[in-house]
Design a protein around this motif. Structure first.
Motif, short mmCIF file in Angstrom:
data_model
loop_
_atom_site.label_atom_id
_atom_site.label_comp_id
_atom_site.label_asym_id
_atom_site.label_seq_id
_atom_site.Cartn_x
_atom_site.Cartn_y
_atom_site.Cartn_z
N CYS A 63 0.78 -1.23 0.02
CA CYS A 63 0.14 0.16 0.11
C CYS A 63 0.72 1.14 -0.14
O CYS A 63 0.45 2.38 -0.58
CB CYS A 63 -0.90 -0.08 1.20
SG CYS A 63 -2.15 -1.34 1.28
N CYS A 101 -8.26 5.12 1.72
CA CYS A 101 -7.24 3.91 1.82
C CYS A 101 -6.95 3.68 3.21
O CYS A 101 -7.16 2.54 3.87
CB CYS A 101 -5.86 4.15 1.09
SG CYS A 101 -5.90 4.01 -0.58
N CYS A 143 -9.92 -3.12 -0.93
CA CYS A 143 -9.26 -1.52 -0.86
C CYS A 143 -10.36 -0.56 -1.64
O CYS A 143 -11.22 -1.13 -2.37
CB CYS A 143 -7.90 -1.27 -1.54
SG CYS A 143 -7.89 -1.25 -3.19
#
Length: 424
Positions: free
Chosen positions: A43, A59, A81
């Motif tokens: 990420c 996020c 996500c």
């Protein structure tokens, strides 16, 4: 601080091992979304949401939601996500609650074209330019079949669970060791109070600690540190700021001692810099003493882990230095400076690696050179003495006799007798 509530090194090792084994990105982060470590494309390095025009807060919320659900469902959770890619997470347990997490992903759990058709076409209003860029970025995202994802999430749960157990055990041992350390310091202070003279700065304890560190004596260094801390506390009247200043000075001296005795100079100076930034945040004498105890241990590790291969390289440099400079007023101190070590440390490893002392090796090199010059028969003995590094010819003769069993003159006569028949 979050950094103090879980073992960062252990978490990084866990994330890296999982990432290398599976090919998926792994991220270690706290509950606020701050990323401490990432291996692979996780990420932290994902730019998909940015390319799609989605806010970064989405996020963070998604990952925090995943962590919350993982806590509810026993330590693991699979989720999506904001872009529709798959992630799974397991929380890292601190002293009282979850303080961080290891997140795996993002990755695709469906066919690439199906993802493009569904997520990008149906769910996201994109310009043609943004769509083209997203498709380019998505080609780098790994794919994982649904049948494997559940099993992988179990593996992460088991790995993080093991790590949590290790951390909990370490915290328990740390508490026990802290109590023991404080008790030993208190006992030493009680002994100081029985003395009539007022306490002074314990220079002798400081020197004893540095000497123990330079000798690589871990047990002695621990003992000396305990006594030094107690003496400092007594002489400083318990003032924490004064203790921190002395601790800062002590770390500088320990850093130099470690570097002079084999620790990697660059790593040692970097660790010293980290230590200087840490000291102001220590809020009690107990915290300071425990921190110093572990810090000295780490410096000891840096000395004792000095690789044998590095020793061999140092000795090779020393031998080259001697071979180049034997005719000069060469000393152990000169050679130690040339290889960036302390004379004591170089003397020790030189004997360990070569089986002889530095001075004996230097004398052997000089006498071998002298024998070569005598055999050539072109120079006077007084000149040869100077040419191989001896200002005093009588000392040259003494060393020559000790090594060869003959004086330089006797060696020359013997050599000429041997060479004469050959010429005839």
């Amino acid at each position: 601080m979050v950094q103090d509530t879980f073992d960062h090194k252990l978490a990084q090792e866990c994330a890296r091992a999982f990432s290398v084994s599976t090919g998926l990105g792994c991220t270690v982060s706290d509950t606020a979304g701050h990323i401490f470590y990432e291996h692979g494309k996780g990420c932290g390095s994902c730019t998909l949401c940015e390319a799609a025009g989605l806010p970064h807060e989405n996020c963070i919320r998604a990952h925090n939601y995943g962590m919350t659900e993982a806590e509810r469902f026993g330590g693991k959770y699979i989720y999506f996500c904001p872009l529709g890619l798959t992630c799974f997470v397991s929380p890292i347990i601190g002293e009282v609650k979850s303080t961080a997490k290891i997140t795996v992903g993002p990755f695709m759990m469906v066919d690439f074209q199906d993802f493009i058709d569904c997520e990008l076409t149906d769910n996201l209003p994109l310009t043609q330019e943004a769509r083209t860029e997203l498709i380019r970025l998505l080609k780098e995202v790994p794919q994982m079949p649904p049948t494997k994802v559940q099993e992988l999430s179990v593996l992460l749960f088991m790995a993080v669970g093991f790590m949590n157990n290790v951390s909990a055990e370490n915290r328990l041992l740390e508490a026990e060791r802290s109590d023991l350390l404080q008790g030993q310091i208190s006992a030493y202070i009680s002994g100081l109070k029985n003395q009539d003279a007022p306490p002074r700065y314990p220079f002798e304890k400081e020197r004893a600690l540095l000497l123990s560190i330079s000798h690589g004596d871990r047990e002695s260094s621990r003992k000396q540190l305990k006594e030094l801390l107690a003496a400092l506390l007594a002489s400083g009247g318990g003032r924490l700021d004064w203790m921190k200043s002395r601790a800062s000075e002590l770390i500088v001296m320990i850093s130099r001692t470690a570097a002079e005795n084999g620790a990697d100079e660059e790593e040692t100076m970097l660790f010293n810099h980290i230590c200087q930034k840490t000291i102001p945040s220590l809020g009690s004498f107990s915290a300071l003493s425990n921190w110093l105890y572990h810090t000295v241990d780490r410096f000891m590790d840096s000395i004792q882990s000095y690789p044998d291969a590095k020793h061999a390289n140092i000795i090779h440099k020393c031998i080259q230095h001697i071979g180049t400079n034997y005719a000069e007023h060469l000393t152990l101190e000169d050679t130690a400076r040339a290889v960036s070590l302390s004379p004591d440390y170089l003397s020790r490893i030189f004997k360990e690696e070569t089986g002889t002392t530095f001075n004996r090796y230097l004398n052997n090199v000089r006498i071998n050179k002298a024998k070569e010059l005598i055999r050539r028969g072109e120079y006077r003995l007084t000149d040869i003495s100077q040419m191989v590094g001896y200002d005093d010819q009588s000392y040259f003769t003494k060393v020559f006799r000790r090594i060869t069993g003959l004086s330089p003159g006797e060696y020359g006569k013997k050599t000429r007798r041997i060479q004469a028949p050959e010429k005839a």
